[in-house]
Design a protein around this motif. Sequence first.
Motif, PDB file in Angstrom:
ATOM      1  N   VAL A 286      26.392   6.253 -51.623  1.00 14.29           N
ATOM      2  CA  VAL A 286      27.599   6.969 -52.020  1.00 14.29           C
ATOM      3  C   VAL A 286      28.020   6.566 -53.427  1.00 14.29           C
ATOM      4  CG1 VAL A 286      30.019   7.399 -51.401  1.00 14.29           C
ATOM      5  CG2 VAL A 286      28.308   7.022 -49.607  1.00 14.29           C
ATOM      6  N   PHE A 287      27.761   5.314 -53.780  1.00 15.76           N
ATOM      7  CA  PHE A 287      28.193   4.798 -55.076  1.00 15.76           C
ATOM      8  C   PHE A 287      27.130   3.837 -55.601  1.00 15.76           C
ATOM      9  CE2 PHE A 287      30.234   1.356 -57.486  1.00 15.76           C
ATOM     10  CZ  PHE A 287      30.878   2.076 -58.477  1.00 15.76           C
ATOM     11  N   VAL A 288      26.736   3.997 -56.839  1.00 20.38           N
ATOM     12  CA  VAL A 288      25.748   3.097 -57.452  1.00 20.38           C
ATOM     13  C   VAL A 288      26.415   2.407 -58.633  1.00 20.38           C
ATOM     14  CG1 VAL A 288      23.514   2.875 -58.569  1.00 20.38           C
ATOM     15  CG2 VAL A 288      23.843   4.586 -56.770  1.00 20.38           C
ATOM     16  N   PRO A 289      26.644   1.109 -58.565  1.00 21.44           N
ATOM     17  CA  PRO A 289      27.316   0.415 -59.668  1.00 21.44           C
ATOM     18  C   PRO A 289      26.417   0.339 -60.900  1.00 21.44           C
ATOM     19  CG  PRO A 289      26.559  -1.161 -58.028  1.00 21.44           C
ATOM     20  CD  PRO A 289      26.294   0.202 -57.454  1.00 21.44           C
TER      21      PRO A 289
ATOM     22  N   ARG B 281      20.046  -5.161 -62.325  1.00 20.39           N
ATOM     23  CA  ARG B 281      21.090  -4.492 -61.536  1.00 20.39           C
ATOM     24  C   ARG B 281      20.461  -3.954 -60.258  1.00 20.39           C
ATOM     25  NH1 ARG B 281      21.996   0.983 -61.472  1.00 20.39           N
ATOM     26  NH2 ARG B 281      20.535   2.298 -62.648  1.00 20.39           N
ATOM     27  N   PHE B 282      21.305  -3.759 -59.263  1.00 16.84           N
ATOM     28  CA  PHE B 282      20.848  -3.262 -57.960  1.00 16.84           C
ATOM     29  C   PHE B 282      20.955  -1.730 -57.960  1.00 16.84           C
ATOM     30  CE2 PHE B 282      22.288  -7.572 -57.229  1.00 16.84           C
ATOM     31  CZ  PHE B 282      21.266  -8.107 -56.460  1.00 16.84           C
ATOM     32  N   THR B 283      19.845  -1.072 -57.638  1.00 15.39           N
ATOM     33  CA  THR B 283      19.830   0.397 -57.689  1.00 15.39           C
ATOM     34  C   THR B 283      20.352   1.025 -56.403  1.00 15.39           C
ATOM     35  OG1 THR B 283      17.579   0.522 -56.800  1.00 15.39           O
ATOM     36  CG2 THR B 283      17.806   0.282 -59.192  1.00 15.39           C
ATOM     37  N   ARG B 284      20.451   0.240 -55.334  1.00 15.66           N
ATOM     38  CA  ARG B 284      20.924   0.713 -54.022  1.00 15.66           C
ATOM     39  C   ARG B 284      20.061   1.845 -53.467  1.00 15.66           C
ATOM     40  NH1 ARG B 284      27.540   0.340 -53.569  1.00 15.66           N
ATOM     41  NH2 ARG B 284      27.658  -1.903 -53.992  1.00 15.66           N
TER      42      ARG B 284
END
Length: 1102
Positions: A872-875, A895-898
Amino acid sequence: MLGMSANSVSYNDQGSVESGVDAAQENSNIPGSISGGGAAFSLFSSDYKKNEDLKEMLESNKESLKLEAMKRIVGLISKGKNASELFPAVVKNVASKNIELKKLVYVYLVRYAEEQQDLALLSISTFQRALKDPNQLIRASALRVLSSIRVPIIVPIMMLAIKEASTDLSPYVRKTAAHAIQKLYSLDPDQKEHLIEVIEKLLKDKSTLVAGSVVMAFEEVCPERIDLIHKNYRKLCNMLVDVEEWGQVVIIHMLTRYARTQFVSPWREDAVFDENSATTFYDSEEERRVDESKPYVMDPDHRLLLRNTKPLLQSRNTAVVMAVSQLYWHLAPKHEITIVTKSLVRLLRSHREVQYVVLQNIATMSIQRKGMFEPFMKSFYVRSTDATHIKTLKLEILTNLANEANISTILREFQTYVKSQDKAFAAATIQAIGRCATNISEVTDTCLNGLVLLLSNRDETVVAESVVVIKKLLQTQPSQHSDIIKHMAKLFDNITVPMARASILWLMGEYCEHVPKIAPDVLRKMAKTFTSEEDIVKLQIVNLAAKLYLTNSKQTKLLTQYILNLGKYDQNYDIRDRTRFIRQLIVPNEKSGALSKYARRILMAPKPAPVLQSAFKDRDRFQLGTLSHTLNSHATGYLELSDWPAVAPDQSVRNVEVVELVKETGSAALGKSKPAKSDKKFYSDSEEEEEEEEEEEGSSSEDSSSSSEESESESESEENSDDSNKSSSSQSEKSSSESDSDKKTQKKQHKPASKDRKQKNGNAVKNETRSGSESGSESSSSESSSESGSELDSNSDSGTDQKKNTKSKPVQSKPVTKQVEKKEVSLLDLDDFSPAPVTTTKSSILSPSLLSDLQGLSVSPTTSALQASSPVFVPETSHELLHRMTGKGLSAQYRFTRQPCIYGNSMVSLQLTLSNSSDQALENIHISEKSSTGQNIHRFSAIERLEPQASVTVSMGVDFNDSTQAAHFQLCTKEDEFSVSIQPAVGELLLPITMSEADFTKEQGKLVGMNESSATITMTPENISSQSVNRNVVSAANLGVIPSNQENIHRFAGKTVSSGCLVLVSVALKDPDALITVNTEKTVIGSMLLRQFKTALTNITS
């Protein structure tokens, strides 16, 4: 520790020159020590010589000598000898690099830090550094020493250390923090509010190692804050079986107090109970009782406590058995209390100290409920080897148990006891016979006759006690026993014990009308010996004279005047006062008032018969098993048991509504569920397992709810294998769809069958958990080969897709073995680890014909209800991996791509940005093959050349094993290696999934008890909006949003990347508060997520 000291030096406990022999023996073991004459000389200078040698060893440069010295010093302490003068020499070694030496130094410092405060304060910086030590034992020892320095000036330092330790990854350190709370509170009670915050945090801890210690801190610091227990009540009940014995005692006593304030009394006359007590936990039973208009039904949480403490009656620890017994006595319905009887009787085979306490409690119980112990009456027969206080207690219990049916047996026992050489015990036996005669009218005459025979006994103590008891018995029916009074008058001259003589005189005076000829003669004899009698006898002589004067004044007038004149000048003022009062009362003259008219009514008034009561009659005002009960007086720190509330308080504080959901599924305390289950259960007999589930409901729910605790090593090893089977089997369905490029097609093929299976048998999760190994053994060979092949590959370091589909049949057990080894990597975070997943394709498991055969046999929800969804959201936030100064021009951010990782279903996907900020090109940038923490890392392809001021973005995958433990590895260039680490936020260890609201509620109902973490936070009215809550939750964790029909409840779902365990989050808004609930098998992840959500939601900005 003590064993080491015993091995390193031989201590001699014999002889009067113990210290000298110790010194001689120790000196013989020290290199270069004096032998022969030196050893003999050491008898006269033992302390000096011994300590000098130890100081020299402590100041040497050899670690072995220091270690040897510390072993000897700890050995001295264990023998109770003073080693405080060695403090300066010992404290110098506190910063030693040797772990064993450091542990022994800390043991010494804990003992003497309070005495040598000034020297200990000099080492505080060392202790503070040790609080960050990688070794959990050192961290805990440092905190223990710090809290042992009783100086108010370091209170802030102790407070900070406790707060840090309470969030430590090691449960052992958190346990030590709980112990330190009590020490800090006793040093500075003003810190109470801050300590309560720490206690509240530790009460939510899922570790059984911590539970007992934090409840002890709670009882010490804030026992009145019962509201802190509400949310943790069910968790404490479920983990009770796995807590260490000392902790079990503390928790049971606390829960006893809690239950008396939260539940209504089960002792009411209108209370109704089912024979199978466990069934009151379920809805169907409660509904049936409501239909029959029954006025009382036991609260399910009340029943939960009773059911989970019952197995502890078999504990080897007597304190635990005693604690459970008192809990049942104070909380259980009256017809259930009898289950503690056998356990208490079993404790009577223990040491006399244990017997004493247990017998005291049995004595109190037997007064109110004789039937409990009557079948075990022979266990209370006195043995010749028993101590007097044990004999007396057994006598008390036998007297309490006496009734018309067994009184003949008991009196035969008493006849033997009266002949005992133990005079105090014989006297107590006579008192017991008197009590039996009073309580059971049928044997009163028999007892009186037996006591009269004892009057001719040679032993004065027996005779005296018999007289006293006969006196009390005769008061019940004096007219029928004039012969006994005459017989006692004849024996009067031979009786010398003052109390017995006084008792006979009282009987003569009280019943003088029944013995009109004997009483005056006895008074004549007493007048001769009045001056030589004891005071208590003199008072009764005066009373006898007064009564005879009123009833037979012709014979006794002169005798009475003579005795009153003697008493008028007696040395004791009580006797003088009594004589003057009696004279004015019975001898009328012009000065005497109207009172003399009533002299006969005053002196000869009928007296009520004395009631012979047990000495334990009033002890039930104290809680059984407490020091106050043993002493029969209020001890310091005793907490009164409150009365039952007339109306039960609000049940919702313990989330009773969640329990209702669980009741429907029939797995109340289990809380073990996965988003998708193994194909193994396709081969199990559902109907047989459901029948088995009904029979074993209570015990299996207890066992399964408590077996996941990280502190118990035995249950941990069993859990490893069980979890490995469950995890690998669930992942074979759930994550196989993501292993290949054609994953979507295969998922569609599998949906219809799995949906039907879920609907038919949604409540058999427990059976699968219990029989995972059995059903696993029945799996087909084709499944075994595909599972093992993909498992081996997902854990390999190659990271290529090609090998994933080439592995074949060989080793089914290999993945489990490998995972156990992986779990031994760190002692600090056991609960975070999980067995590695199995990657395989659905087509290799289920053929179309098999699908049709197995319609409806699934015992859990599968992928039709729980579908993977996009994030739903990717920081966009990046984290620094390598700074350009440290990396000599090479900098790295990640960074984490989720997104699902393309390199492996159990891996978290990461994006690395590598930059060259130097003025020279960097060559061969790659990740080293070695990984210091053992995580499975998919390395990016080596970058052959990176030009100055250029950047490149690469992808990599890391299998964190559902743990927030950092992944350490080496980022290398052609010339250099840089140690770097990636620390994952707990929210990045998840993948979002979607499901219906009904499925969410159902799955949440399975993950309760220890698998549930919740907290209430306060939010400002303008910040409570659906949009802001959703945004902040999904930004904190990679979860999917579940559509909800209720505006004030927001639901989110996800699964852990590595093991595929469900993670369910709900936020219920109740203006101005919000209740956050996290349900997951991964209890550590659950508690960390809860902390993260609390931070995210309290900082909401609309």
